[in-house]
Design an enzyme around this catalytic site. Structure first.
Site, short mmCIF file in Angstrom:
data_model
loop_
_atom_site.label_atom_id
_atom_site.label_comp_id
_atom_site.label_asym_id
_atom_site.label_seq_id
_atom_site.Cartn_x
_atom_site.Cartn_y
_atom_site.Cartn_z
N VAL A 1 50.93 20.56 28.81
CA VAL A 1 52.19 19.55 28.67
C VAL A 1 52.69 20.25 27.81
CG1 VAL A 1 51.15 17.68 27.54
CG2 VAL A 1 53.42 17.79 29.49
N LYS A 2 53.28 20.65 26.46
CA LYS A 2 54.24 20.27 25.66
C LYS A 2 54.55 21.44 25.82
CE LYS A 2 52.04 16.97 23.18
NZ LYS A 2 53.15 15.89 22.55
#
Ligand SMILES: Cc1ncc(COP(=O)(O)O)c(C=O)c1O
Length: 457
Positions: free
Chosen positions: A43-44
């Site tokens: 997700v980063k």
């Protein structure tokens, strides 16, 4: 031609997967937002891009610049990918609790990595937060995105993750569940969803030992979520409820996702999935419950997907003959020093004192101060043998160990199983010396193995 200039263009638009088997015990079918399908694997990637674009816009980062960031790994990958695309150098600072795989992964992207102790206060100069600050000051042209205080972090999720979930659920979402690290994901998604429908329930999944759910801060093993301080990227107003999850529950839920859904995720995904199932049990079959799974399990193969690591940490009750000896030694070494041993020139009296101090009945005799190889082991001392000698001749108490020692304990390899040494123990052997390849690692006795197979009471 359908081509892209860079993987960076493929960040986002991750799928929503129905967890049909994982949800079997609850009425609603939980939907998973699978973020490891981002090009950098988590997700980063979303905030990596957003934070660099914001810094360029604000003139904080320019040609020849260096990115410095404290990260448990995933943000590092997101930033490293964009840094390569934009020609920036990257330096990442990590806590030593993260797996070797994660350190190697960032180095594989050509980044420089600095590893710091985990168990220090956030403001300790040795912490990975403060070390990143120092490096940012020392390196010219350096910029620290600082995901824990960068508004571009939650904004990235308000701009992409939230709208995707709203669109993918046709606006019918009832509950959103996510782990909280910086709080960027749950704050950004929560703000977007609540703006669309105030009744959407936002649930934070929090590990035991984290302040978010009001627990006393203490170390825990799950990575990327939970905190011992309150980052400004976290908006508590957005979260309606927290579900506290133990390391064991997190790791077993992640393994269950892999074994039942074929979705190989990290420990913090297990934290969120476990919390989602707890909440789903309170909802009717048609409720739309979305859980965000931040990263992939490939960064945890030596940990939550390793049975010995799980057993050694008490998360997996696999106490059988198939257990590797290294696991039993690791469990024993949580209460005794690695190898209680003697030297040939020490006296029998000293040997008896050591046996009693550590409450052991035998120990190896080694020729050097430290036990570095199997060749260092030249004999063994046994309480039973000593008793006979001292009983017959008390003067033996002042003799050198070398004069009374027996042959070395049988040496076995830590990768061998309990099963493989049962033959020794049912014969006359009291103990074996377990080695990690060429290096002795610990003594195991019959009662040690019995204690292990019985397990914690
Ligand atoms: C593996 C993992 N899970 C969850 C999170 C939490 O995401 P956020 O920082 O947006 O709260 C992180 C953040 O670093 C992470 O690395």
């Amino acid at each position: 031609m359908r081509t892209v200039d860079s993987l960076v263009e493929l960040v986002g638009d991750t799928p929503l997967v129905r967890l049909r088997r994982f949800s079997a015990k609850v009425a609603p079918t939980i939907l998973a937002k699978v973020e490891y399908l981002n090009p950098g694997g988590s997700v980063k990637d979303r905030i990596g891009l957003a934070m660099i674009e914001a810094a360029e816009r604000d003139g904080l980062l320019g040609p020849g610049g260096t990115i410095v960031e404290p990260t448990s790994g995933n943000t590092g990958v997101g930033l490293a990918m964009v840094a390569i695309e934009r020609g920036y150098r990257s330096v990442f600072v990590m806590p030593d609790k993260v797996s070797d795989e994660k350190v190697d992964l960032l180095r594989a992207y050509g980044a420089e990595v600095v590893v710091c102790p985990t168990a220090v206060e956030p403001d300790d100069p040795r912490s990975y937060y403060r070390t990143a600050d120092r490096l940012t000051r020392e390196i010219s042209g350096a910029f620290q995105p600082n995901q824990y205080a960068n508004d571009a972090n939650p904004a990235a999720h308000e701009a992409s993750t939230g709208p995707e979930i709203w669109e993918q659920t046709d606006g019918r979402i009832d509950v959103f569940v996510a782990g909280v690290g910086t709080g960027g994901t749950i704050t950004g998604v929560g703000r977007y969803l609540k703006e669309r429908n105030r009744d959407v329930h936002i649930v934070g999944a929090d590990p035991e030992g984290s302040v978010y759910s009001g627990d006393e801060p203490r170390p825990y093993l799950v990575e990327g979520v939970g905190e011992d301080f309150w980052p400004s990227t976290f908006d508590a107003e957005v979260v309606d409820r927290f579900v506290r999850v133990s390391d064991r529950q997190s790791f077993l839920a992640a393994r269950e996702l892999a074994h039942t859904e074929g979705i190989l995720t990290g420990g913090s995904c297990g934290t969120a999935a476990h919390a989602a199932r707890v909440v789903a049990a309170e909802y009717p079959p048609d409720a739309v419950i979305v859980v965000l799974l931040p990263d992939s399990g490939r960064g945890y193969l030596s940990k939550l997907y390793n049975d010995d690591w799980m057993a050694a940490n008490g998360f997996l009750d696999r106490r059988s003959g198939a257990t590797r000896l290294a696991t039993v030694v690791a469990a024993k070494q949580r209460r005794l020093p690695a190898i209680v041993h003697m030297h040939p020139d020490e006296s029998v009296r000293q040997a008896i004192a050591i046996l009693h101090e550590f409450d052991v009945s035998q120990m190896p005799v080694v020729k050097r101060d430290t036990v570095e190889s199997r060749d260092d082991v030249i004999g063994s001392i046994h309480e039973r043998g000593l008793l006979e000698r001292v009983y017959r001749d008390p003067a033996v108490l002042d003799a050198a160990v070398a004069d009374v020692m027996s042959r070395p304990l049988p040496m076995v390899d830590g990768r061998d199983t309990v099963e493989s040494i049962m033959g020794w123990f049912t014969a006359d052997e009291q103990a074996v010396l377990v080695c990690d390849g060429p290096v002795p690692n610990g003594v195991l006795t019959r009662s040690d193995v019995l204690d292990y197979l019985v397990g914690p009471s």
